[in-house]
Design a protein around this motif. Structure first.
Motif, PDB file in Angstrom:
ATOM      1  N   GLU A 209       0.699  -1.212  -0.146  1.00 41.81           N
ATOM      2  CA  GLU A 209      -0.193   0.051  -0.069  1.00 41.81           C
ATOM      3  C   GLU A 209       0.862   1.115   0.090  1.00 41.81           C
ATOM      4  O   GLU A 209       0.400   2.118  -0.494  1.00 41.81           O
ATOM      5  N   GLU A 210       2.030   1.123   0.740  1.00 43.98           N
ATOM      6  CA  GLU A 210       2.837   2.323   0.894  1.00 43.98           C
ATOM      7  C   GLU A 210       3.658   2.664  -0.577  1.00 43.98           C
ATOM      8  O   GLU A 210       3.491   3.720  -0.916  1.00 43.98           O
ATOM      9  N   VAL A 211       3.814   1.591  -1.365  1.00 41.07           N
ATOM     10  CA  VAL A 211       4.213   1.700  -2.874  1.00 41.07           C
ATOM     11  C   VAL A 211       3.407   2.207  -3.751  1.00 41.07           C
ATOM     12  O   VAL A 211       3.656   3.245  -4.345  1.00 41.07           O
ATOM     13  N   VAL A 212       2.246   1.789  -3.590  1.00 37.84           N
ATOM     14  CA  VAL A 212       0.896   2.304  -4.368  1.00 37.84           C
ATOM     15  C   VAL A 212       0.685   3.768  -4.178  1.00 37.84           C
ATOM     16  O   VAL A 212       0.583   4.634  -5.019  1.00 37.84           O
ATOM     17  N   ALA A 213       0.941   4.263  -2.799  1.00 42.24           N
ATOM     18  CA  ALA A 213       0.414   5.733  -2.352  1.00 42.24           C
ATOM     19  C   ALA A 213       1.592   6.390  -2.961  1.00 42.24           C
ATOM     20  O   ALA A 213       1.451   7.589  -3.304  1.00 42.24           O
ATOM     21  N   ALA A 214       2.992   5.958  -3.229  1.00 39.26           N
ATOM     22  CA  ALA A 214       4.166   6.755  -3.756  1.00 39.26           C
ATOM     23  C   ALA A 214       3.943   6.838  -5.248  1.00 39.26           C
ATOM     24  O   ALA A 214       4.791   7.598  -6.066  1.00 39.26           O
ATOM     25  N   LEU A 215       3.361   5.979  -5.936  1.00 36.30           N
ATOM     26  CA  LEU A 215       3.374   6.165  -7.595  1.00 36.30           C
ATOM     27  C   LEU A 215       2.190   7.250  -7.792  1.00 36.30           C
ATOM     28  O   LEU A 215       1.018   7.276  -7.314  1.00 36.30           O
ATOM     29  N   PRO A 216       2.623   7.966  -8.861  1.00 34.95           N
ATOM     30  CA  PRO A 216       1.692   8.738  -9.593  1.00 34.95           C
ATOM     31  C   PRO A 216       0.484   8.238  -9.997  1.00 34.95           C
ATOM     32  O   PRO A 216      -0.652   8.898  -9.979  1.00 34.95           O
ATOM     33  N   ASP A 217       0.273   7.107 -10.482  1.00 37.18           N
ATOM     34  CA  ASP A 217      -0.672   6.391 -11.155  1.00 37.18           C
ATOM     35  C   ASP A 217      -0.841   4.858 -10.848  1.00 37.18           C
ATOM     36  O   ASP A 217      -0.614   4.254 -11.659  1.00 37.18           O
ATOM     37  N   GLY A 218      -1.086   4.641  -9.599  1.00 39.18           N
ATOM     38  CA  GLY A 218      -0.961   3.164  -9.159  1.00 39.18           C
ATOM     39  C   GLY A 218      -2.154   2.752  -8.479  1.00 39.18           C
ATOM     40  O   GLY A 218      -3.165   3.440  -8.184  1.00 39.18           O
ATOM     41  N   ARG A 219      -2.317   1.331  -8.369  1.00 42.08           N
ATOM     42  CA  ARG A 219      -3.269   0.673  -7.751  1.00 42.08           C
ATOM     43  C   ARG A 219      -2.807  -0.595  -7.465  1.00 42.08           C
ATOM     44  O   ARG A 219      -1.862  -1.133  -7.795  1.00 42.08           O
ATOM     45  N   LEU A 220      -3.483  -1.123  -6.164  1.00 41.16           N
ATOM     46  CA  LEU A 220      -3.296  -2.387  -5.697  1.00 41.16           C
ATOM     47  C   LEU A 220      -4.108  -3.625  -6.366  1.00 41.16           C
ATOM     48  O   LEU A 220      -5.391  -3.321  -6.418  1.00 41.16           O
ATOM     49  N   ALA A 221      -3.512  -4.675  -6.522  1.00 39.01           N
ATOM     50  CA  ALA A 221      -4.283  -5.804  -6.721  1.00 39.01           C
ATOM     51  C   ALA A 221      -3.888  -7.296  -5.925  1.00 39.01           C
ATOM     52  O   ALA A 221      -2.379  -7.140  -5.864  1.00 39.01           O
ATOM     53  N   GLU A 222      -4.458  -7.821  -5.193  1.00 36.27           N
ATOM     54  CA  GLU A 222      -4.054  -8.775  -4.215  1.00 36.27           C
ATOM     55  C   GLU A 222      -4.600 -10.205  -4.950  1.00 36.27           C
ATOM     56  O   GLU A 222      -5.873 -10.230  -4.958  1.00 36.27           O
ATOM     57  N   VAL A 223      -3.842 -11.097  -4.785  1.00 34.54           N
ATOM     58  CA  VAL A 223      -4.320 -12.323  -5.092  1.00 34.54           C
ATOM     59  C   VAL A 223      -4.596 -13.538  -4.001  1.00 34.54           C
ATOM     60  O   VAL A 223      -3.443 -13.536  -3.263  1.00 34.54           O
TER      61      VAL A 223
END
Length: 253
Positions: A209-223
């Motif tokens: 989630e921290e990685v996603v928050a730092a990306l300008p255009d990011g989202r998280l997907a969990e398997v």
């Protein structure tokens, strides 16, 4: 090369870089970037699932798989420069990039010095969690996570470890450990999906989630129920996520 359609050798980064290629020549390019000590081999299950929709190329970075490297192990910047040279030489700049583990660090570093070469990115299990940046904790988590992967993955990785050798493996581990990916994520300005298995013991959900928050255009997907190397142990799910990103970016372009 069992399972791959062909081997591709390209003069790049001061060596002959090898890549496994699978998929129709006219399909959209997808490039896979391997993690610590690995090679094109563990991307085969993922490539097989994606190949009808894409032409997958999995290069072996210098010193790994079937690509000879320099005597001293390359650091993250050296590996990303090699990837950049290969992308230019093969005219794959702008392709969707799929990284696993340390391969995510290489992709993010590529965005710092050659952002024009980035297409959309899939960061599967991006390391290194800044909250657990110690050799012992990383090794313990890696060993624990191995029980969550398909058993045959250990055989594939064992062969890759023999190919690169213990000296290069150890040096690359410390290069990855010292790489501050969190300081570079803002350079990734293309659409990005961060993917983790819900049981991944190397990449926690808070870190993802921290990685996603730092990306300008990011989202998280969990398997659900999966571990760290989704490209091998949960290839159907990772291929589905990748196809969706391909479709979204094709529509918006």
């Amino acid at each position: 090369m069992s399972g791959w359609w062909r081997s591709e050798f390209t003069a790049a980064a001061g060596t002959r870089m090898h890549a496994g290629v699978l998929g129709p020549p006219v399909a959209t390019d997808v490039v896979c970037v391997h993690g610590l000590g690995c090679s094109h081999r563990y991307f085969l299950p993922f490539a097989r699932r994606l190949a009808p929709a894409a032409r997958v190329a999995a290069p072996d970075l210098p010193g790994f798989g079937r690509t000879r490297g320099p005597r001293e192990a390359l650091d993250v910047r050296g590996l990303s420069l090699a990837l950049a040279d290969w992308l230019r030489a093969t005219a794959r700049g702008g392709a969707l990039l799929v990284g696993n583990s340390g391969g995510c660090q290489v992709i993010v570093d590529l965005a710092v010095h050659a952002p024009q070469l980035l297409g959309p990115v899939v960061l599967n299990g991006p390391t290194v969690d800044r909250h657990t940046r110690s050799p012992l904790r990383q090794l313990l988590r890696t060993f624990a996570n191995s029980r969550l992967e398909r058993p045959t993955l250990n055989l594939v990785i064992a062969r890759d470890y023999v190919d690169c050798g213990p000296r290069r493996l150890r040096a690359t581990f410390y290069h990855l450990l010292g790489d501050r990916i969190e300081r570079k994520l803002h350079h990734v300005r293309t659409p990005a999906v961060v993917v983790r298995g819900s049981r991944d013991l190397i990449v926690s959900r808070p870190w993802a989630e921290e990685v996603v928050a730092a990306l300008p255009d990011g989202r998280l997907a969990e398997v659900p129920g999966a571990g760290h190397a989704l490209n091998y142990s949960a290839p159907d799910e990772l291929a589905r996520i990748t196809r969706l990103l391909l479709e979204e970016t094709a529509t918006s372009s």
